[in-house]
Structures are given as structure tokens and as C-alpha cells.
Design an enzyme around this catalytic site. Structure first.
Site, PDB file in Angstrom:
ATOM      1  N   SER A 109       0.821  -1.204   0.000  1.00  0.00           N
ATOM      2  CA  SER A 109       0.000   0.000   0.000  1.00  0.00           C
ATOM      3  C   SER A 109       0.856   1.255   0.000  1.00  0.00           C
ATOM      4  CB  SER A 109      -0.945  -0.006   1.200  1.00  0.00           C
ATOM      5  OG  SER A 109      -0.352  -0.603   2.302  1.00  0.00           O
ATOM      6  N   HIS A 130      -3.095  -3.149  -5.896  1.00  0.00           N
ATOM      7  CA  HIS A 130      -3.454  -2.735  -4.549  1.00  0.00           C
ATOM      8  C   HIS A 130      -4.970  -2.831  -4.331  1.00  0.00           C
ATOM      9  CE1 HIS A 130      -3.466   0.731  -1.388  1.00  0.00           C
ATOM     10  NE2 HIS A 130      -3.489  -0.453  -0.805  1.00  0.00           N
ATOM     11  N   GLU A 142      -5.910  -0.403  -7.349  1.00  0.00           N
ATOM     12  CA  GLU A 142      -4.923   0.577  -7.795  1.00  0.00           C
ATOM     13  C   GLU A 142      -3.781  -0.213  -8.452  1.00  0.00           C
ATOM     14  OE1 GLU A 142      -3.390   2.824  -4.432  1.00  0.00           O
ATOM     15  OE2 GLU A 142      -3.708   4.719  -5.442  1.00  0.00           O
ATOM     16  N   ASN A 180      -3.154   6.104  -0.551  1.00  0.00           N
ATOM     17  CA  ASN A 180      -2.640   6.351   0.799  1.00  0.00           C
ATOM     18  C   ASN A 180      -1.971   7.707   0.963  1.00  0.00           C
ATOM     19  OD1 ASN A 180      -3.574   4.258   2.400  1.00  0.00           O
ATOM     20  ND2 ASN A 180      -2.225   2.847   1.333  1.00  0.00           N
TER      21      ASN A 180
HETATM   22  N1  CAA Z   1     -17.546  -9.932   3.215  1.00  0.00           N
HETATM   23  C1  CAA Z   1     -18.784  -9.971   2.691  1.00  0.00           C
HETATM   24  N2  CAA Z   1     -19.706  -9.012   2.898  1.00  0.00           N
HETATM   25  C2  CAA Z   1     -19.351  -7.966   3.674  1.00  0.00           C
HETATM   26  C3  CAA Z   1     -18.078  -7.866   4.276  1.00  0.00           C
HETATM   27  C4  CAA Z   1     -17.150  -8.899   4.010  1.00  0.00           C
HETATM   28  N3  CAA Z   1     -15.898  -8.888   4.491  1.00  0.00           N
HETATM   29  N4  CAA Z   1     -18.024  -6.714   4.995  1.00  0.00           N
HETATM   30  C5  CAA Z   1     -19.212  -6.119   4.850  1.00  0.00           C
HETATM   31  N5  CAA Z   1     -20.020  -6.863   4.060  1.00  0.00           N
HETATM   32  C6  CAA Z   1     -21.363  -6.549   3.606  1.00  0.00           C
HETATM   33  C7  CAA Z   1     -22.386  -6.618   4.672  1.00  0.00           C
HETATM   34  O1  CAA Z   1     -22.918  -7.900   4.799  1.00  0.00           O
HETATM   35  C8  CAA Z   1     -23.427  -5.599   4.185  1.00  0.00           C
HETATM   36  O2  CAA Z   1     -24.210  -6.120   3.138  1.00  0.00           O
HETATM   37  P1  CAA Z   1     -25.714  -5.522   2.863  1.00  0.00           P
HETATM   38  O3  CAA Z   1     -25.583  -4.061   2.643  1.00  0.00           O
HETATM   39  O4  CAA Z   1     -26.145  -6.265   1.644  1.00  0.00           O
HETATM   40  O5  CAA Z   1     -26.468  -5.884   4.104  1.00  0.00           O
HETATM   41  C9  CAA Z   1     -22.569  -4.549   3.519  1.00  0.00           C
HETATM   42  O6  CAA Z   1     -21.339  -5.194   3.185  1.00  0.00           O
HETATM   43  C10 CAA Z   1     -22.351  -3.426   4.455  1.00  0.00           C
HETATM   44  O7  CAA Z   1     -21.803  -3.930   5.671  1.00  0.00           O
HETATM   45  P2  CAA Z   1     -22.355  -3.612   7.119  1.00  0.00           P
HETATM   46  O8  CAA Z   1     -23.813  -3.292   7.067  1.00  0.00           O
HETATM   47  O9  CAA Z   1     -21.866  -4.677   8.038  1.00  0.00           O
HETATM   48  O10 CAA Z   1     -21.544  -2.369   7.593  1.00  0.00           O
HETATM   49  P3  CAA Z   1     -21.302  -1.052   6.822  1.00  0.00           P
HETATM   50  O11 CAA Z   1     -22.511  -0.553   6.148  1.00  0.00           O
HETATM   51  O12 CAA Z   1     -20.586  -0.182   7.791  1.00  0.00           O
HETATM   52  O13 CAA Z   1     -20.262  -1.459   5.674  1.00  0.00           O
HETATM   53  C11 CAA Z   1     -18.045  -1.405   5.030  1.00  0.00           C
HETATM   54  C12 CAA Z   1     -19.039  -1.993   5.965  1.00  0.00           C
HETATM   55  C13 CAA Z   1     -18.309  -1.891   3.593  1.00  0.00           C
HETATM   56  C14 CAA Z   1     -16.666  -1.894   5.463  1.00  0.00           C
HETATM   57  C15 CAA Z   1     -18.183   0.167   5.068  1.00  0.00           C
HETATM   58  O14 CAA Z   1     -18.174   0.602   6.399  1.00  0.00           O
HETATM   59  C16 CAA Z   1     -17.080   0.882   4.353  1.00  0.00           C
HETATM   60  O15 CAA Z   1     -17.090   1.017   3.142  1.00  0.00           O
HETATM   61  N6  CAA Z   1     -16.089   1.386   5.129  1.00  0.00           N
HETATM   62  C17 CAA Z   1     -14.916   2.052   4.576  1.00  0.00           C
HETATM   63  C18 CAA Z   1     -13.993   1.010   4.043  1.00  0.00           C
HETATM   64  C19 CAA Z   1     -12.754   1.614   3.474  1.00  0.00           C
HETATM   65  O16 CAA Z   1     -12.542   2.805   3.383  1.00  0.00           O
HETATM   66  N7  CAA Z   1     -11.838   0.719   3.063  1.00  0.00           N
HETATM   67  C20 CAA Z   1     -10.566   1.107   2.548  1.00  0.00           C
HETATM   68  C21 CAA Z   1      -9.563   1.110   3.666  1.00  0.00           C
HETATM   69  S1  CAA Z   1      -7.991   1.599   3.110  1.00  0.00           S
HETATM   70  C22 CAA Z   1      -7.346   0.208   2.417  1.00  0.00           C
HETATM   71  O17 CAA Z   1      -7.865  -0.855   2.489  1.00  0.00           O
HETATM   72  C23 CAA Z   1      -6.093   0.359   1.692  1.00  0.00           C
HETATM   73  C24 CAA Z   1      -4.899   0.631   2.422  1.00  0.00           C
HETATM   74  O18 CAA Z   1      -3.865   0.568   1.779  1.00  0.00           O
HETATM   75  C25 CAA Z   1      -4.830   1.013   3.825  1.00  0.00           C
END
Ligand code: CAA
Length: 273
Positions: A109, A130, A142, A180
Site C-alpha cells: 500500500s 493494490h 490501484e 494512501n
Molecule cells: N464480506 C462480505 N460481505 C461484507 C463484508 C465482508 N468482508 N463486509 C461487509 N459486508 C457486507 C455486509 O454484509 C453488508 O451487506 P448488505 O448491505 O447487503 O447488508 C454490507 O457489506 C455493508 O456492511 P455492514 O452493514 O456490516 O456495515 P457497513 O454498512 O458499515 O459497511 C463497510 C461496511 C463496507 C466496510 C463500510 O463501512 C465501508 O465502506 N467502510 C470504509 C472502508 C474503506 O474505506 N476501506 C478502505 C480502507 S484503506 C485500504 O484498504 C487500503 C490501504 O492501503 C490502507
């Protein structure tokens, strides 16, 4: 296609799941069977959610596509994806042990692709791929070319990314790429706002969720990514750019030193359960 994913943590297990969901034969590899079993549990939990939604018929059918082995060369694959810790020494060790002339992609990342390409046999077949957490849900990949990455390798990885239902975006080999570079500056500012008591953790997160329509606030998101991962990425960005805008805040460092790494350890900026 046969794919080897090295690293069975949050990202590696999620990436293995994405390939298995798309009918590829996956080998998931890590240093111990305990870590591999934890990876399998994460994949199962995620597949259960997909089954509840009716997106897949059988958890077992997808799981069957994934074999696990501590030997990274246990399967001859068409693509190798490295998703181990964000530390150069660990990545160097893993990359130099891959005995294949297939394309090798790194899920790094923040570390330079050109720098990491020194550790592989064919730098022209080495590229950044990524993924974002959680890989089965997030649609971005990415794609980062190193100095030696060939057009053919890039084209292939773009095609594979699309075939997984993801949107690939090509970016250049700069510290933190696009994701990032922008994200860490925001997370760092939020942590400093918390240190300075501009508002409570909940207050800061609510402002960003409701005011900016972010799905998670920056402190909640840091806990979700893992504070050790955030700390490692900020350190790479700080070292590579020398810019204060990426200097890891002391609060973050102290949480990491205390083993409070966010959701995965039950405590970070927030307590879980
Ligand atoms: N596998 C399968 N399904 C999943 C899941 C997983 N691991 N995680 C969440 N879901 C599903 C849930 O079942 C739910 O489905 P429905 O809408 O159909 O019911 C949906 O995704 C939403 O989940 P939740 O209702 O549990 O919770 P939420 O609405 O808060 O969503 C989330 C969770 C998708 C993680 C959301 O909070 C989100 O988008 N958060 C931000 C994530 C983000 O920014 N990620 C990038 C991080 S940075 C990175 O990764 C790179 C780096 O280099 C650091």
C-alpha cells in the site's frame, strides 16, 4: 487460472476469496497453519454473508477452490500475489523465494514497486495490484507500474482486475500512490485533532460521516485498517518524502506499542465488544 496468494491476513485472505468467488484455483500461503486457519475462518465468515444475500449458493463450493500450504511454491500458478506485512525485509524474503516466471503482483500500500522489483526474477513481470479492505466488497484496484513493468504485464493485470468485477486505476510509483497519499494525510490530521481535543473521537468521526458522507469516520477507519498497518504506511511515507504531513502522531505510535491495534485486538481508538 491458478493463483497463489502469499499472506493470509485480512488482505491476503480477502484477495484469495475474491479469486475463488470468480472460479480460480487459489493457493493461500503463510508461515504457519494457525495463521492459515484464521484466514480460512475470515473467508468462511465473509462467504456466509454472501450466502445469506443469495449471491452464492454454497460456501463449501467456493472454499473448495482454495488450498492452503506453508510452502509458497506448492502450486505452479499463473499469477502470484504478495500480501504480507508492510515491511521491506518481510517482502524481500517472500518475493525472492517465489520460484516461477509468472507475473508477480504486490499488494503493497505504500512501498515503491521499482524498489521491490529488485527482489524478483523478472522485474518486467512485476507490478502493484493494490486491493482495498474488505477486498470482496471494495471495487477499486490501484494498479502501479514500476520502472521495469512491461506494457504486457500491465495490460494483463488490468484485464484480470476487470474480470474480477473490479475497477482498475493506473497510477504512478509515488509514495503511497494516490490512495494512501490522500488517505494517510486525512487520518493523520484526524488523529492530531483528537490529540488536541478539537472534539471527542465520536465527534470527529461523526463530522466526517455525516458532513462528508464517508462510510466510516477517520478514527473508526484507522481501527478498521489496523493501527499497526496505518503506522507502517505513515512511516514509509514519512521516510520516503521527508514531509511532516505524514509524520506518525505519538498517540498512534503509543497505541501500536501497547498492542492496541484496533478492531483485530479489541481496542484502538475505540473498544470493541
Ligand atoms: N464480506 C462480505 N460481505 C461484507 C463484508 C465482508 N468482508 N463486509 C461487509 N459486508 C457486507 C455486509 O454484509 C453488508 O451487506 P448488505 O448491505 O447487503 O447488508 C454490507 O457489506 C455493508 O456492511 P455492514 O452493514 O456490516 O456495515 P457497513 O454498512 O458499515 O459497511 C463497510 C461496511 C463496507 C466496510 C463500510 O463501512 C465501508 O465502506 N467502510 C470504509 C472502508 C474503506 O474505506 N476501506 C478502505 C480502507 S484503506 C485500504 O484498504 C487500503 C490501504 O492501503 C490502507
Amino acid at each position: 487460472m491458478r493463483v497463489t496468494v502469499i499472506g493470509a491476513g485480512t488482505m491476503g485472505s480477502g484477495i484469495a476469496e475474491v479469486f475463488a468467488l470468480n472460479n480460480h484455483e487459489v493457493l493461500l500461503s503463510d508461515v504457519s497453519n494457525d495463521i492459515l486457519n484464521n484466514g480460512r475462518k475470515k473467508i468462511e465468515a465473509s462467504l456466509e454473508k454472501f450466502k445469506e444475500k443469495g449471491r452464492i449458493k454454497s460456501v463449501e463450493d467456493v472454499l473448495e477452490k482454495i488450498s492452503m500450504n506453508t510452502d509458497i511454491n506448492a502450486q505452479e500458478s499463473d499469477l502470484y500475489i504478495e500480501a504480507v506485512l508492510e515491511r521491506i525485509d518481510v517482502k524481500r524474503d517472500v518475493l525472492s523465494r517465489i520460484r516461477s516466471d509468472a507475473i508477480i503482483a504486490t499488494n503493497t500500500s505504500s512501498i515503491s514497486i521499482t524498489y521491490l522489483s529488485k527482489f524478483v526474477r523478472n522485474p518486467e513481470k512485476f507490478i502493484g495490484m493494490h486491493f482495498f479492505n474488505p477486498p470482496p466488497i471494495m471495487s477499486l484496484i490501484e494498479i502501479v507500474r514500476g520502472n521495469s513493468t512491461s506494457d504486457e504485464t500491465t495490460k494483463k493485470i488490468v484485464e484480470i482486475s476487470r474480470s474480477l468485477g473490479k475497477t482498475p486505476v493506473e497510477v504512478n510509483d509515488f509514495p503511497g500512490f494516490v490512495s494512501n497519499r490522500v488517505l494517510m494525510a486525512m487520518l493523520r490530521e484526524a488523529i492530531i485533532a483528537y490529540e488536541e481535543n478539537v472534539a471527542s473521537a465520536e465527534g470527529i468521526d461523526t463530522v466526517m460521516k455525516l458532513g462528508m458522507n464517508h462510510p466510516m469516520g477517520p478514527l473508526e477507519l484507522s481501527d478498521f485498517i489496523g493501527l499497526d498497518v496505518v503506522y507502517d504506511i505513515m512511516n514509509v511515507l514519512y521516510n520516503d518524502t521527508g514531509s511532516e504531513r505524514f509524520k506518525p502522531p505519538i498517540t498512534l505510535r503509543n497505541l501500536v506499542y501497547a498492542g492496541k491495534l484496533g478492531r483485530k485486538t479489541g481496542e484502538g481508538f475505540y473498544k470493541y465488544k
